[in-house]
Design a protein around this motif. Sequence first.
Motif, mmCIF file in Angstrom:
data_model
loop_
_atom_site.group_PDB
_atom_site.id
_atom_site.type_symbol
_atom_site.label_atom_id
_atom_site.label_comp_id
_atom_site.label_asym_id
_atom_site.label_seq_id
_atom_site.Cartn_x
_atom_site.Cartn_y
_atom_site.Cartn_z
ATOM 1 N N GLU A 520 -0.780 -11.494 -1.105
ATOM 2 C CA GLU A 520 -0.910 -11.198 0.319
ATOM 3 C C GLU A 520 0.319 -11.726 1.054
ATOM 4 N N PHE A 521 0.957 -10.848 1.846
ATOM 5 C CA PHE A 521 2.155 -11.238 2.582
ATOM 6 C C PHE A 521 1.843 -11.669 4.015
ATOM 7 N N GLY A 525 -5.817 -10.457 10.751
ATOM 8 C CA GLY A 525 -7.270 -10.344 10.674
ATOM 9 C C GLY A 525 -7.860 -9.317 11.609
ATOM 10 N N GLN A 526 -7.007 -8.598 12.331
ATOM 11 C CA GLN A 526 -7.522 -7.654 13.333
ATOM 12 C C GLN A 526 -6.844 -6.285 13.254
ATOM 13 N N THR A 527 -5.507 -6.263 13.206
ATOM 14 C CA THR A 527 -4.809 -4.982 13.325
ATOM 15 C C THR A 527 -3.934 -4.639 12.131
ATOM 16 N N PHE A 528 -3.629 -5.589 11.233
ATOM 17 C CA PHE A 528 -2.776 -5.241 10.104
ATOM 18 C C PHE A 528 -3.056 -6.146 8.905
ATOM 19 N N TYR A 529 -2.675 -5.626 7.722
ATOM 20 C CA TYR A 529 -2.753 -6.396 6.479
ATOM 21 C C TYR A 529 -1.594 -5.928 5.609
ATOM 22 N N SER A 531 0.447 -6.553 1.811
ATOM 23 C CA SER A 531 0.382 -7.149 0.476
ATOM 24 C C SER A 531 1.242 -6.336 -0.478
ATOM 25 N N ASN A 532 1.225 -6.747 -1.752
ATOM 26 C CA ASN A 532 2.020 -6.024 -2.749
ATOM 27 C C ASN A 532 1.277 -4.822 -3.323
ATOM 28 N N PHE A 533 0.047 -4.565 -2.858
ATOM 29 C CA PHE A 533 -0.695 -3.415 -3.384
ATOM 30 C C PHE A 533 -1.215 -2.482 -2.290
ATOM 31 N N ILE A 534 -1.261 -2.957 -1.031
ATOM 32 C CA ILE A 534 -1.693 -2.101 0.075
ATOM 33 C C ILE A 534 -1.151 -2.640 1.389
ATOM 34 N N LYS A 535 -0.846 -1.707 2.297
ATOM 35 C CA LYS A 535 -0.471 -2.056 3.663
ATOM 36 C C LYS A 535 -1.406 -1.286 4.604
ATOM 37 N N ILE A 536 -2.048 -2.001 5.536
ATOM 38 C CA ILE A 536 -3.008 -1.384 6.453
ATOM 39 C C ILE A 536 -2.599 -1.713 7.881
ATOM 40 N N ASN A 537 -2.618 -0.695 8.742
ATOM 41 C CA ASN A 537 -2.296 -0.888 10.155
ATOM 42 C C ASN A 537 -3.277 -0.115 11.019
ATOM 43 N N TYR A 538 -3.667 -0.735 12.142
ATOM 44 C CA TYR A 538 -4.466 -0.037 13.144
ATOM 45 C C TYR A 538 -3.511 0.567 14.170
ATOM 46 N N VAL A 539 -3.521 1.888 14.295
ATOM 47 C CA VAL A 539 -2.642 2.593 15.234
ATOM 48 C C VAL A 539 -3.422 2.780 16.530
ATOM 49 N N ALA A 540 -3.157 1.944 17.501
ATOM 50 C CA ALA A 540 -3.962 1.893 18.725
ATOM 51 C C ALA A 540 -3.902 3.189 19.518
ATOM 52 N N LEU A 555 -9.480 -1.633 -10.723
ATOM 53 C CA LEU A 555 -10.742 -1.915 -10.037
ATOM 54 C C LEU A 555 -10.593 -3.092 -9.075
ATOM 55 N N GLU A 556 -9.900 -4.133 -9.521
ATOM 56 C CA GLU A 556 -9.737 -5.328 -8.692
ATOM 57 C C GLU A 556 -8.971 -5.030 -7.412
ATOM 58 N N SER A 557 -7.835 -4.346 -7.528
ATOM 59 C CA SER A 557 -7.014 -4.070 -6.344
ATOM 60 C C SER A 557 -7.687 -3.072 -5.407
ATOM 61 N N VAL A 558 -8.343 -2.060 -5.986
ATOM 62 C CA VAL A 558 -9.024 -1.061 -5.156
ATOM 63 C C VAL A 558 -10.166 -1.702 -4.368
ATOM 64 N N LYS A 559 -10.962 -2.525 -5.016
ATOM 65 C CA LYS A 559 -12.070 -3.178 -4.315
ATOM 66 C C LYS A 559 -11.573 -4.052 -3.171
#
Length: 655
Positions: A520-521, A525-529, A531-540, A555-559
């Motif tokens: 985890e980079f 906890g609210q709008t972005f995450y 890491s080396n396996f996924i990047k998540i952003n909330y586009v307001a 399975l581990e990374s997907v979960k």
Amino acid sequence: MANSEERIQLLEHQNRELLAENLRLKTSGRQENDKRDIHDAAVEQLRQSNIRYRTVFENSLLGNKIISPDLKILQVNSALVKMLGCSSKDDLIGHHIIDFAHPDYKADWQILQEKLWRKNLPSFKLETCMVAKNGQEFWVSVTSILFTDDGGPLGFTILENIDKKKRSVNNLILREKWFREMTDIMPQQVWAADDEGNYSFVNSQSCAYFGRTEDELLTNGWQDMIHPEDKDSYLQAWGQALKTGRPLTFELRLKNKSGYYHWFLNRAVPIRDGQANLWLGTNTDIDLQKAKERQKDEFLSIASHELKTPLTSLKLYSQLAIKTNDADKKQDFVKRSVSHIHRLERLIADLLDVSKINAGKMSYEIERFKFDDMVSELAANMQSTTLKHRIKVERNDPAKLEGDRHRLEQVLNNLLSNAIKYSPEADEIVLESKVVDGNVIVSVKDYGIGISKDDLTKLFERYYRADNAAMKFEGLGLGLYISAEILKRHNGSLWIESEPGSGSTFFFILPLQGNSLLKEFGTDGQTFYDSNFIKINYVADRQWLEAEWIGYQNLESVKKGCMIMLNLLIKNKCSQVLNDNSQVMGNWSEASDWGAEYWFPAMTEAGLRKFAWIYSASAFSQMSANKSLENAPGDLQTVFFHNRQDAEEWLNRAD
């Protein structure tokens, strides 16, 4: 206002005056006598009417009362006194009826007052809850009739104790709710029908599988979802069951909302309800059981065929060796016999491995060893067995791995053997072993006949489930199935990329430490995450989540990535997701079932309505994505795309 007793006394006083007047009229002649007789009859009729009213009012088994417009009790009977747990009528007369109302239902009496007097309705009915003097709660049916006498409007009210009936109805409602909840958590489809075959109930599993609403299934049923080859025979059997009233058991294929057919065991039993039958039925998914039956048959077919071929050759060369006296020929026949004996040994070993896998008894000896040394040694050994093909090791990164060296050698040996076998016109096999993010990724590339897209799909289905034992594709034998199982037990996976006529590349991935190194980079906890396996952003400004998956998934990374996405979806109350798999490699089929059975329903419950999925370039990754959505909730809109622009346009489009 005079109460009813005073009015009755007044009537009796008026009667006495009328009787006195009658005496004075005795001498008034015949005409006056006739008037007197008529008047006497009217008075007597009135007196009898009052007697009947008093008798009916007092002796009624229902609670009777007369109330004023302000809901004060003017007159009651003994039944109401008893119903309300009072000792005498004096406990009620002059009190407000609302004093005996349940606190949660006092408004019912205010509604009665409003309807009966202010809106001047001739009658009004309601069901409400009351509280007796001893604190006991009970339900009553109230009927109020508006009438008017000389003193103004009054309400004649009848109260019937319906507590047992009401509680019985409530119990039925609770039982129906319990039945529905119970059937909704069952893994089977549950349904009910009348004696004409019309459906009266379906559980949520039925709706989820067919992708239809309860009303649609109750109206149209699911006959149009039956496989064409099974439809006529099933409808005939169902019709016969309805006609005879005998239970039905039938195996048939039903199409799910994604267009795939699964085998189901359909059972229906009649339940006698008066003069008619109510049919209670279940559809149980037996697709996996059917697959196992097919696999068993295929396994026996493969085993018999594979054993027969070397045995026939061994028998032939043995007979030739016995018949010839030529020493050179005899030696050649013996050598050929020995090669077929070795082939039999390998085949028997494979069959034993498959048997161990099916029994869950495949043993592994885990140790830490130099994986690159194993690759070099195996490549050299394999090179010594072939003169036509050159095994080219283009890359072999240093790597220490925890695993069963013998079993992993078995995997790589199988891939190299197949590459040589299925590239008869080529002369080179390319082998690579590289370390990426704590994983070793091995590829074996040939320049042979390749595999078609349809057959690649069959191969994926074969490795998608661990128990697809002994399925055989175009002579590839049991080795690939065993290899896939060995890799799975090492938390790895196998996948294939191929083009017909251009050759195939077989890949497998293994974590060096026994599990993936997920890093985890950063996150708020609210709008972005990140890491080396996924990047998540909330586009307001667009009110959606963007998830970009990176590299090789399991399975581990997907979960982990999916649960983070679920958390951010809930926190930001968004209903749309842009899911980008364009940078994903390999095969993560072991996570497909989890996504379909748990994650997508959880996301839908959290508010997800539109899910745009950008495909990976990897064929096996695409197939894993398709599997994840095979049984997704029916009210979730999901579409696959090959580029980001089309995905964004679809999300921006109004429903």
